[in-house]
Motif scaffolding. Structure first.
Motif, PDB file in Angstrom:
ATOM      1  N   GLY A 286       0.486   9.586   4.255  1.00 16.32           N
ATOM      2  CA  GLY A 286       0.866   8.485   2.893  1.00 16.32           C
ATOM      3  C   GLY A 286       0.089   7.447   3.034  1.00 16.32           C
ATOM      4  N   ILE A 287       0.677   6.481   1.960  1.00 18.53           N
ATOM      5  CA  ILE A 287       0.086   5.028   1.954  1.00 18.53           C
ATOM      6  C   ILE A 287       1.503   4.054   1.653  1.00 18.53           C
ATOM      7  N   ASP A 288       0.973   2.989   1.865  1.00 17.25           N
ATOM      8  CA  ASP A 288       1.979   1.992   1.374  1.00 17.25           C
ATOM      9  C   ASP A 288       1.450   1.534  -0.226  1.00 17.25           C
ATOM     10  N   LEU A 289       2.140   2.239  -1.050  1.00 15.37           N
ATOM     11  CA  LEU A 289       1.747   1.841  -2.328  1.00 15.37           C
ATOM     12  C   LEU A 289       1.972   0.472  -2.831  1.00 15.37           C
ATOM     13  N   THR A 290       3.046  -0.091  -2.547  1.00 21.01           N
ATOM     14  CA  THR A 290       3.309  -1.547  -3.008  1.00 21.01           C
ATOM     15  C   THR A 290       2.208  -2.268  -2.185  1.00 21.01           C
ATOM     16  N   ALA A 291       1.961  -2.467  -0.758  1.00 17.31           N
ATOM     17  CA  ALA A 291       0.934  -3.299  -0.504  1.00 17.31           C
ATOM     18  C   ALA A 291      -0.595  -2.983  -1.270  1.00 17.31           C
ATOM     19  N   LEU A 292      -0.663  -1.898  -1.504  1.00 22.66           N
ATOM     20  CA  LEU A 292      -1.980  -1.527  -2.387  1.00 22.66           C
ATOM     21  C   LEU A 292      -2.172  -2.026  -3.644  1.00 22.66           C
ATOM     22  N   VAL A 293      -1.036  -1.727  -4.143  1.00 24.74           N
ATOM     23  CA  VAL A 293      -0.759  -2.416  -5.726  1.00 24.74           C
ATOM     24  C   VAL A 293      -1.004  -4.021  -5.568  1.00 24.74           C
ATOM     25  N   ARG A 294      -0.390  -4.604  -4.647  1.00 23.54           N
ATOM     26  CA  ARG A 294      -0.635  -6.041  -4.757  1.00 23.54           C
ATOM     27  C   ARG A 294      -2.035  -6.399  -4.245  1.00 23.54           C
ATOM     28  N   ARG A 295      -2.787  -5.604  -3.456  1.00 17.84           N
ATOM     29  CA  ARG A 295      -3.950  -5.992  -3.002  1.00 17.84           C
ATOM     30  C   ARG A 295      -4.939  -5.848  -4.243  1.00 17.84           C
ATOM     31  N   ILE A 296      -4.621  -4.758  -4.972  1.00 13.32           N
ATOM     32  CA  ILE A 296      -5.548  -4.600  -6.325  1.00 13.32           C
ATOM     33  C   ILE A 296      -5.190  -5.948  -7.173  1.00 13.32           C
ATOM     34  N   GLU A 297      -3.884  -6.082  -7.421  1.00  7.12           N
ATOM     35  CA  GLU A 297      -3.498  -7.174  -8.191  1.00  7.12           C
ATOM     36  C   GLU A 297      -4.186  -8.646  -7.950  1.00  7.12           C
ATOM     37  N   GLY A 298      -3.962  -8.868  -6.664  1.00  7.04           N
ATOM     38  CA  GLY A 298      -4.595  -9.966  -6.291  1.00  7.04           C
ATOM     39  C   GLY A 298      -6.145 -10.182  -6.524  1.00  7.04           C
ATOM     40  N   ARG A 299      -6.762  -9.198  -6.099  1.00  9.08           N
ATOM     41  CA  ARG A 299      -8.174  -9.244  -6.388  1.00  9.08           C
ATOM     42  C   ARG A 299      -8.550  -9.416  -7.846  1.00  9.08           C
ATOM     43  N   LYS A 322       0.987 -11.269 -20.653  1.00  8.00           N
ATOM     44  CA  LYS A 322       1.292 -12.563 -20.957  1.00  8.00           C
ATOM     45  C   LYS A 322       1.377 -13.795 -19.970  1.00  8.00           C
ATOM     46  N   ARG A 323       1.139 -14.794 -20.509  1.00  4.61           N
ATOM     47  CA  ARG A 323       1.095 -16.143 -19.810  1.00  4.61           C
ATOM     48  C   ARG A 323       1.991 -16.007 -19.021  1.00  4.61           C
ATOM     49  N   THR A 324       3.214 -15.923 -19.203  1.00  7.80           N
ATOM     50  CA  THR A 324       4.480 -15.935 -18.275  1.00  7.80           C
ATOM     51  C   THR A 324       4.528 -14.975 -17.167  1.00  7.80           C
ATOM     52  N   THR A 325       3.921 -13.792 -17.589  1.00 10.81           N
ATOM     53  CA  THR A 325       3.827 -12.695 -16.439  1.00 10.81           C
ATOM     54  C   THR A 325       2.889 -13.171 -15.454  1.00 10.81           C
ATOM     55  N   PHE A 326       1.599 -13.902 -15.995  1.00  7.86           N
ATOM     56  CA  PHE A 326       0.604 -14.095 -15.174  1.00  7.86           C
ATOM     57  C   PHE A 326       1.241 -15.162 -14.271  1.00  7.86           C
ATOM     58  N   SER A 327       1.821 -16.110 -14.802  1.00  5.03           N
ATOM     59  CA  SER A 327       2.126 -17.274 -13.950  1.00  5.03           C
ATOM     60  C   SER A 327       3.131 -16.760 -12.857  1.00  5.03           C
ATOM     61  N   ALA A 328       4.022 -15.807 -13.069  1.00  7.62           N
ATOM     62  CA  ALA A 328       4.898 -15.129 -12.151  1.00  7.62           C
ATOM     63  C   ALA A 328       4.214 -14.494 -10.941  1.00  7.62           C
ATOM     64  N   LYS A 329       3.005 -13.857 -11.400  1.00  8.75           N
ATOM     65  CA  LYS A 329       2.328 -13.321 -10.184  1.00  8.75           C
ATOM     66  C   LYS A 329       1.480 -14.318  -9.453  1.00  8.75           C
ATOM     67  N   LEU A 330       1.256 -15.245  -9.964  1.00 12.68           N
ATOM     68  CA  LEU A 330       0.400 -16.369  -9.391  1.00 12.68           C
ATOM     69  C   LEU A 330       1.375 -16.977  -8.244  1.00 12.68           C
ATOM     70  N   ARG A 331       2.691 -17.115  -8.719  1.00  7.88           N
ATOM     71  CA  ARG A 331       3.557 -17.726  -7.998  1.00  7.88           C
ATOM     72  C   ARG A 331       3.736 -16.803  -6.609  1.00  7.88           C
ATOM     73  N   ARG A 332       3.974 -15.493  -6.627  1.00 10.29           N
ATOM     74  CA  ARG A 332       3.980 -14.428  -5.941  1.00 10.29           C
ATOM     75  C   ARG A 332       3.068 -14.409  -5.050  1.00 10.29           C
ATOM     76  N   TYR A 333       1.705 -14.652  -5.483  1.00 10.96           N
ATOM     77  CA  TYR A 333       0.518 -14.845  -4.467  1.00 10.96           C
ATOM     78  C   TYR A 333       0.126 -16.288  -3.921  1.00 10.96           C
TER      79      TYR A 333
END
Ligand SMILES: Nc1ncnc2c1ncn2[C@@H]1O[C@H](COP(=O)(O)OP(=O)(O)OP(=O)(O)O)[C@@H](O)[C@H]1O
Ligand SMILES: [Mg+2]
Length: 345
Positions: A286-299, A322-333
């Motif tokens: 199997g795979i760690d889907l959450t980790a993979l999604v984050r890696r793709i998102e980050g790139r 959306k700008r707000t969604t994007f900002s939230a992701k930036l904070r997460r990373y």
């Protein structure tokens, strides 16, 4: 002036023209400062840069800012003039100097006297002529073909090339001594993709010029279309952008330029569906889907920020967020959400 300009050279003795080198990117601010400095001197300048980056505009700017501004600016395209004609074009010839020389002709160096000569595509100049040019640069004298006469000229020389001249020197197709004689002040004009933050400025500037040419029309560009222009790599640089805008306004009945009107190669440059497809290989463990999604998102977030020179609004648009969604992701990373724009982007 009696001199008649041929198709591959222009003699411009009309005095100060409207030369504007647009750009606020740090590299362009530095370039303008350099232009001002060298304009105050008579030093030989060698301008290099990809096709369409604005090398000729830089040369004209130097001339316009120099004490020679009211004297001619003569542009010679060394690649466009047949090699056997280039020498007589540049240095002139006597009547009967060669077959077809039915009248004496003043060379471009003499036409440029007191002003500036711009030797474009200098890398295409034949070796024999390179030796003669070097002599002119050193002695400030030209010898028209078919004569023993020399004419003293006072001309500032600016050369340009989109070739790697250093390599041409190694390959022995360009004289080393001439290379160093020309390169007294080297000026490198960066490609447009390394100063993307200037794209909106250039777009407004060119649209304004088009509006002046076509009174009554009031062209503007949509934000979406601008994001695509921002993300594209512009192999033909500023000229490609200028020509595209003219084509878009000429071919459209409406005043708003929209993303749907842009050519495919520009729309493909944005993060589109075709680029996001990847193979799904789920192994035994199997795979760690959450980790993979984050890696793709980050790139993708990284790439979008890089492409837009750190502009969050534009990066969010590229990723259809959306700008707000994007900002939230930036904070997460852990990306600090300031609106600074990175150098070179
Ligand atoms: N920074 C700029 N601001 C405004 N116009 C620009 C700028 N850079 C280039 N241009 C315009 O883009 C076009 C191409 O510029 P230019 O002819 O100077 O490029 P070049 O480097 O000499 O190209 P090539 O290598 O193909 O000869 C011209 O119409 C020029 O006016
Ligand atoms: Mg040019």
């Amino acid at each position: 002036m009696s001199f008649a300009a041929s198709r591959n050279s222009t003699v411009d003795d009309s005095g100060a023209g409207a030369v504007r080198l647009i750009g606020e990117h740090p590299s362009m601010v530095r370039l303008r400062a350099l232009i001002e400095r060298v304009a105050a001197t008579d030093s030989t300048v060698l301008i290099s840069g990809e096709s369409g980056v604005g090398k000729e505009l830089v040369a004209r700017s130097i001339h316009e800012l120099s004490a020679r501004r009211n004297r001619p600016f003569v542009a010679v395209n060394c690649a466009a003039i047949p090699q056997e004609m280039l020498e007589s074009e540049m240095f002139g010839h006597e009547r009967g100097a060669f077959t077809g020389a039915i009248a004496a002709r003043q060379g471009l160096f003499v036409a440029a006297n007191g002003g500036t000569i711009f030797l474009d595509e200098i890398g295409d100049m034949p070796l024999l002529l390179q030796a003669k040019l070097l002599r002119v640069l050193e002695e400030h004298q030209v010898r028209p073909l078919g004569t023993n006469r020399t004419i003293t000229v006072d001309v500032r020389v600016i050369a340009a090339t989109n070739r790697d001249l250093e390599r041409a020197v190694k390959e022995r197709i360009f004289r080393e001594d001439l290379y160093y004689r020309l390169k007294v002040v080297p000026i490198v004009v960066p490609p447009l993709r390394q100063r993307r933050s200037d794209i909106p400025l250039l777009v407004s500037y060119f649209l304004e010029r088009l509006r002046a040419r076509f009174p009554g029309r009031n062209w503007t560009i949509s934000d979406d279309a601008m994001v695509y222009l921002w993300a594209y790599d512009w192999p033909g640089n500023v000229r490609e952008l200028e020509n595209l805008l003219e084509r878009l306004v000429v071919l459209s009945d409406r005043d708003l330029i929209e993303a749907s009107q842009l050519p495919d190669e520009i729309r493909r440059a944005s993060v589109g569906a075709s680029e996001t497809e990847f193979n799904v290989a789920l192994g035994e463990g199997g795979i760690d889907l959450t980790a993979l999604v984050r890696r793709i998102e980050g790139r993708y977030i990284n790439e979008a920020l890089k492409r837009t020179g750190g502009n969050k609004q534009a990066a969010a648009k590229l990723l259809r967020l959306k700008r707000t969604t994007f900002s939230a992701k930036l904070r997460r990373y852990g990306v600090v959400d300031t609106d600074s724009s990175a150098e070179n982007l």
